[in-house]
Design a protein around this motif. Sequence first.
Motif, PDB file in Angstrom:
ATOM      1  N   PRO A  53       0.833  -1.199   0.000  1.00 39.03           N
ATOM      2  CA  PRO A  53       0.000   0.000   0.000  1.00 39.03           C
ATOM      3  C   PRO A  53       0.872   1.256   0.000  1.00 39.03           C
ATOM      4  CG  PRO A  53      -0.062  -1.080   2.144  1.00 39.03           C
ATOM      5  CD  PRO A  53       0.733  -1.951   1.232  1.00 39.03           C
ATOM      6  N   THR A  54       0.420   2.249  -0.696  1.00 41.31           N
ATOM      7  CA  THR A  54       1.135   3.513  -0.728  1.00 41.31           C
ATOM      8  C   THR A  54       0.186   4.627  -0.325  1.00 41.31           C
ATOM      9  OG1 THR A  54       0.638   3.835  -3.074  1.00 41.31           O
ATOM     10  CG2 THR A  54       2.728   2.782  -2.542  1.00 41.31           C
ATOM     11  N   TYR A  55       0.743   5.667   0.198  1.00 39.53           N
ATOM     12  CA  TYR A  55      -0.035   6.814   0.628  1.00 39.53           C
ATOM     13  C   TYR A  55       0.023   7.870  -0.464  1.00 39.53           C
ATOM     14  CZ  TYR A  55      -1.384  11.052   2.952  1.00 39.53           C
ATOM     15  OH  TYR A  55      -2.001  12.228   3.255  1.00 39.53           O
ATOM     16  N   LYS A  56      -1.138   8.403  -0.794  1.00 34.55           N
ATOM     17  CA  LYS A  56      -1.198   9.495  -1.755  1.00 34.55           C
ATOM     18  C   LYS A  56      -2.255  10.467  -1.261  1.00 34.55           C
ATOM     19  CE  LYS A  56      -2.192  10.745  -6.475  1.00 34.55           C
ATOM     20  NZ  LYS A  56      -2.767  10.346  -7.726  1.00 34.55           N
ATOM     21  N   CYS A  57      -1.845  11.692  -0.994  1.00 32.26           N
ATOM     22  CA  CYS A  57      -2.788  12.698  -0.531  1.00 32.26           C
ATOM     23  C   CYS A  57      -3.608  13.182  -1.722  1.00 32.26           C
ATOM     24  CB  CYS A  57      -2.052  13.871   0.104  1.00 32.26           C
ATOM     25  SG  CYS A  57      -3.191  15.044   0.852  1.00 32.26           S
ATOM     26  N   PHE A  69      -2.214  16.226   6.037  1.00 27.00           N
ATOM     27  CA  PHE A  69      -1.626  14.957   5.621  1.00 27.00           C
ATOM     28  C   PHE A  69      -0.293  15.149   4.900  1.00 27.00           C
ATOM     29  CE2 PHE A  69      -6.248  14.275   5.761  1.00 27.00           C
ATOM     30  CZ  PHE A  69      -6.274  13.347   6.784  1.00 27.00           C
ATOM     31  N   CYS A  70      -0.281  16.014   3.865  1.00 27.67           N
ATOM     32  CA  CYS A  70       0.946  16.171   3.068  1.00 27.67           C
ATOM     33  C   CYS A  70       1.696  17.460   3.374  1.00 27.67           C
ATOM     34  CB  CYS A  70       0.623  16.109   1.573  1.00 27.67           C
ATOM     35  SG  CYS A  70      -0.305  17.535   0.942  1.00 27.67           S
TER      36      CYS A  70
END
Length: 82
Positions: A26-30, A65-66
Amino acid sequence: TLIEQGSAEKILKDFFGDIKYDEYNPTYKCLCSKEYLEGILISLGKNELYDIIEKEGSVKVVCEFCRKEYQFTKQDVDGFFK
């Protein structure tokens, strides 16, 4: 303690036998954007936004978040409510 005794693959095999499974990372993407934040700011209402602009000069929003910073001017806010 199970993880210390063996790998995830071994634990799966011990508890569930020979099952098929997919691995993924899984990757995080805002998903923040100026348009998204515009909708949130509109919910504050015209008076609140103009009050912030009067006190601060503009409305600044930092995505939690980012950490990207967005700045909205009086002209931007005028456009929200047209």
